[in-house]
Design a protein around this motif. Structure first.
Motif, PDB file in Angstrom:
ATOM      1  N   LEU A  57       0.789  -1.232  -0.165  1.00 46.79           N
ATOM      2  CA  LEU A  57       0.099   0.174   0.042  1.00 46.79           C
ATOM      3  C   LEU A  57       0.702   1.373  -0.108  1.00 46.79           C
ATOM      4  O   LEU A  57       0.660   2.134  -0.793  1.00 46.79           O
ATOM      5  CB  LEU A  57      -0.770   0.011   1.305  1.00 46.79           C
ATOM      6  N   VAL A  60       2.958   1.804  -3.424  1.00 44.91           N
ATOM      7  CA  VAL A  60       2.456   2.298  -4.508  1.00 44.91           C
ATOM      8  C   VAL A  60       2.009   4.108  -4.073  1.00 44.91           C
ATOM      9  O   VAL A  60       2.415   4.506  -5.211  1.00 44.91           O
ATOM     10  CB  VAL A  60       0.736   1.548  -4.357  1.00 44.91           C
ATOM     11  N   ILE A  61       2.107   4.125  -3.123  1.00 47.75           N
ATOM     12  CA  ILE A  61       1.960   5.742  -2.832  1.00 47.75           C
ATOM     13  C   ILE A  61       3.380   6.077  -3.152  1.00 47.75           C
ATOM     14  O   ILE A  61       3.312   7.278  -3.757  1.00 47.75           O
ATOM     15  CB  ILE A  61       1.676   6.069  -1.447  1.00 47.75           C
ATOM     16  N   ARG A  64       3.648   6.363  -6.890  1.00 53.74           N
ATOM     17  CA  ARG A  64       2.737   7.547  -7.417  1.00 53.74           C
ATOM     18  C   ARG A  64       3.553   8.824  -7.226  1.00 53.74           C
ATOM     19  O   ARG A  64       3.226   9.777  -8.264  1.00 53.74           O
ATOM     20  CB  ARG A  64       1.455   7.397  -6.908  1.00 53.74           C
ATOM     21  N   TYR A 144      -9.396  19.112  -9.014  1.00 54.06           N
ATOM     22  CA  TYR A 144      -9.371  17.639  -8.325  1.00 54.06           C
ATOM     23  C   TYR A 144      -9.107  16.511  -9.031  1.00 54.06           C
ATOM     24  O   TYR A 144     -10.159  15.784  -9.030  1.00 54.06           O
ATOM     25  CB  TYR A 144     -10.921  17.670  -7.616  1.00 54.06           C
ATOM     26  N   ASP A 222      -3.251  18.023  -1.734  1.00 57.32           N
ATOM     27  CA  ASP A 222      -4.457  18.126  -0.946  1.00 57.32           C
ATOM     28  C   ASP A 222      -5.442  19.124  -1.353  1.00 57.32           C
ATOM     29  O   ASP A 222      -6.533  18.839  -1.526  1.00 57.32           O
ATOM     30  CB  ASP A 222      -3.877  18.631   0.483  1.00 57.32           C
ATOM     31  N   GLY A 226      -7.880  17.961  -4.363  1.00 60.51           N
ATOM     32  CA  GLY A 226      -9.076  17.629  -3.449  1.00 60.51           C
ATOM     33  C   GLY A 226      -9.125  16.586  -2.602  1.00 60.51           C
ATOM     34  O   GLY A 226     -10.044  15.817  -2.275  1.00 60.51           O
ATOM     35  N   GLY A 227      -7.716  16.031  -2.052  1.00 58.69           N
ATOM     36  CA  GLY A 227      -7.822  15.121  -1.101  1.00 58.69           C
ATOM     37  C   GLY A 227      -7.956  13.427  -1.772  1.00 58.69           C
ATOM     38  O   GLY A 227      -7.962  12.831  -1.097  1.00 58.69           O
ATOM     39  N   LYS A 228      -8.232  13.569  -3.225  1.00 59.81           N
ATOM     40  CA  LYS A 228      -8.306  12.225  -3.818  1.00 59.81           C
ATOM     41  C   LYS A 228      -7.106  11.741  -4.186  1.00 59.81           C
ATOM     42  O   LYS A 228      -7.072  10.358  -4.531  1.00 59.81           O
ATOM     43  CB  LYS A 228      -9.250  12.270  -4.928  1.00 59.81           C
ATOM     44  N   ILE A 230      -3.094  10.629  -2.891  1.00 56.09           N
ATOM     45  CA  ILE A 230      -2.289  10.741  -1.726  1.00 56.09           C
ATOM     46  C   ILE A 230      -1.054  10.675  -1.997  1.00 56.09           C
ATOM     47  O   ILE A 230      -0.542   9.669  -2.815  1.00 56.09           O
ATOM     48  CB  ILE A 230      -2.803   9.863  -0.614  1.00 56.09           C
ATOM     49  N   LEU A 235       0.999  11.303   3.309  1.00 55.23           N
ATOM     50  CA  LEU A 235       0.771  10.000   4.103  1.00 55.23           C
ATOM     51  C   LEU A 235       1.607  10.551   5.365  1.00 55.23           C
ATOM     52  O   LEU A 235       1.185  10.184   6.634  1.00 55.23           O
ATOM     53  CB  LEU A 235       1.549   9.161   3.362  1.00 55.23           C
TER      54      LEU A 235
END
Lengths: 277, 340
Positions: A57, A60-61, A64, A144, A222, A226-228, A230, A235
């Motif tokens: 998890l 992946v972040i 990205r 967003y 953020d 739009g917080g979608k 990360i 994190l």
């Protein structure tokens, strides 16, 4: 002579120790502690936070974040190079243009990001203009999404690309271009085979200066995302706020630092004796 | 120029040092007092108040946890009162110093989190529901309505793990404070299924977009919803049929406080009828102060958004402090949702 040098370096060492090494040691110690239920850290020491880093998890972040920061850096390079070249050859107006590059820094980054959000929202200037011109019938979803995040990053860090590029391009010996022309190079091939290779140190320095802050960005994903979306910065931030997991947040930020340092060292080595900046 | 500014500032500094007025340190949520509240208290008590604001419980916690933060009065949410007490950070309230506690709405005289009001004085409270445009027909009445395809790109949820997972849990018929891993995972899947419809995860900043009509429905706190409804008559607020979350922020005196009597006096002042009413008029928040409510204009006092009927309130659930394992699973699920 040596004693004099040490005396002059002492203040820098004091500042570095107090403001960099000491906090870093605190973070390192936190990363080895157990999460306190309501934030903070508690005994016993554990490696758990470090083990958790291997969780797919979080990988992946991390990937990205690298992808978004990489794309943003590349776009900064595409936009910044022609601009820096233009400014380097602008003659007397050079200083004016350089000032203009820096002008955005007079306002807080937060305020400028909000300004972008006003421009990009559905009832914002961009969508209103497109619809008034009849180019689109429905407002486009400009805000967003990942595109908006990259736009925000490029906008925020473009000056960090332009300034080092300008510094190398400005120092470049014009005679080399004349020599290239004498040897039959058209302007495009002179650009490709002379200007760009000679500006490699500036490209490297600018890319590093843009890529690293982009990698750790949290405000832009953020607000513009739009917080979608990360990124690694969000994190880390979450661990110190809503998640109240300081050890994991500390481990994450140290891991990020290590990765960045390894990258930097690789770049410095490739840069060799030309130097970085 | 600089030197002149310094010279001008010098007498001011000197007068600061000279003043022997007792100083009270108050750390409160933003938008939780009226412009006149602190100056009026200073004039009335002769004390000097250092007032600062925070935006989240975590921000406040991180500061006061040391037990040496320099604050006297802070305002934790209800689910944090017990943890703060267990950490030994609170000082027991001296009720004889807060006669205005009798102004509290009966609902808040014996709350779950502190039945005897030994440690905390309830101050403001609120709920979380759905702010929506009246153009939407049928109007949303359940959390499940926010999973409707028609709302694609025009709906937002709060950027808050407790609220988003809470709404998903309630949609599935589970309690908001669930610690059951299976229920929590199911809630996480609901949130991920909803994410592609969402415009964004936004807190109070979505207000302007709802007013402008960009967003048709938003998970929102009642206070913020009321501010939007005050601006646009085209908006309404729903308390979801499956249930909704409730929170209350409470004034507490920290154990480290060196001026407990003054701290109590400040809390008593906030609970006074006139001061309480002024605060509500400025902040548009639901107050626990019944005496203050009586002084408010009808439109504010009877707002169905801020003060829902007892039948509606019965569906509300108070947030509670969660055990570490459940908290950790929730954090992970939140990261999964954000990363999906």
């Amino acid at each position: 002579m040596n004693r004099l040098r040490n005396a002059f370096l002492a203040p820098a060492w004091v500042v570095f120790t107090l403001l960099f090494f000491a906090p870093l040691a605190v973070i390192a110690a936190y990363s080895l502690a157990t999460r306190g239920t309501y934030g903070g850290v508690s005994a016993p020491a554990s490696l758990e936070s470090w083990v958790r880093l291997a969780d797919p998890l979080y990988l992946v972040i991390l990937l990205r974040s690298f992808a978004l920061a990489g794309v943003a850096t590349f776009i900064c390079l595409l936009l910044g190079f022609p601009l820096a070249l233009f400014i380097a050859r602008a003659g007397a107006r050079r200083n004016l243009y350089l000032q203009l590059v820096i002008v955005p820094f007079w306002t807080s980054f937060l305020v400028r990001t909000y300004a972008w959000m006003f421009l990009l929202r559905e009832t914002g200037l961009v969508n209103s203009a497109l619809m008034a011109l009849g180019l689109t019938r429905e407002p486009l979803p400009l805000l967003y999404n990942n595109g908006a995040v990259i736009l925000g990053l490029v906008y925020g860090y473009l000056p960090f690309m332009v300034l080092p590029l300008y510094a190398t391009l400005e120092r470049m010996d014009r005679a080399l271009l004349e020599a290239a022309a004498d040897l039959g190079a058209r302007s495009w091939s002179a650009l490709w085979r002379v200007v760009i290779p000679l500006s490699a140190p500036g490209i490297r320095a600018g890319s590093v200066l843009v890529f690293i802050p982009c990698l750790g960005a949290y405000l832009t994903p953020d607000l513009m995302g739009g917080g979608k979306t990360i990124m690694i910065g969000n994190l880390v931030q979450n661990q110190f706020t809503t998640a109240r997991d300081w050890p994991f947040g500390s481990a994450l930020s140290l891991a990020l630092m290590v990765i960045v340092m390894v990258l930097l060292m690789a770049l410095v080595r490739r840069g060799g004796e030309e130097g970085m900046l | 120029m600089k030197r002149r500014a310094f010279l001008v500032a010098l007498p001011a500094l000197a007068s600061c040092a000279r003043s022997r007025r007792p100083r009270l340190n108050v750390f409160n949520w933003s938008n939780y007092v009226a412009p006149g509240t602190v100056p009026n208290f200073e004039a009335e008590s002769g004390a000097q108040v250092r007032y600062a604001i925070y935006e989240s419980n975590e921000e406040m916690l991180a500061r006061v946890m040391s037990g040496n933060s320099g604050w006297d009065v802070v305002f934790p949410s209800n689910y944090l009162v017990s943890p703060l007490r267990e950490m030994g950070l609170l000082s027991r309230l001296r009720r004889e110093w807060i006669p205005n506690l009798s102004n509290l709405d009966p609902r808040f005289r014996a709350p779950d989190w502190d039945p005897q009001l030994d440690w905390s004085a309830p101050y403001m409270w609120g709920a979380c529901g759905i702010l929506y445009s009246r153009r939407l027909t049928p109007a949303p009445a359940r959390w499940a309505d926010l999973w409707d395809q028609r709302l694609s790109g025009r709906v937002t949820m709060l950027d808050d793990p407790g609220e988003v997972l809470g709404a998903c849990l309630q949609k599935l018929g589970h309690p908001i404070n669930s610690t059951d891993p299976a229920q929590l995972r199911a809630a996480g899947r609901e949130a991920i299924a909803q994410k592609r419809l969402l415009r964004a995860y936004l807190n109070a900043e979505v207000r302007d977009q709802v007013v402008a009509g960009d967003v048709l429905a938003a998970q929102m706190w009642a206070t913020t919803a009321q501010q939007a409804i005050d601006v646009s008559s085209n908006l309404a607020f729903a308390f979801p049929a499956e249930g909704f979350s409730l929170y209350a922020d409470n004034a507490v005196v920290l154990r480290e406080s060196k001026r407990p009597e003054l701290a109590h006096r400040f809390i008593d002042y906030l609970l006074g009828p006139r001061a309480g009413a002024d605060i509500v008029l400025a902040s548009r928040t639901a107050t626990t102060n019944r005496a203050a409510q009586a002084l408010l204009p009808d439109a504010v006092r009877n707002s169905p958004t801020l003060y829902p009927s007892p039948e509606v309130l019965r569906r509300g659930e108070w947030f509670r402090a969660l055990p570490p394992a459940a908290q950790r699973l929730r954090d992970r699920l939140w990261t999964e949702i954000k990363s999906a």
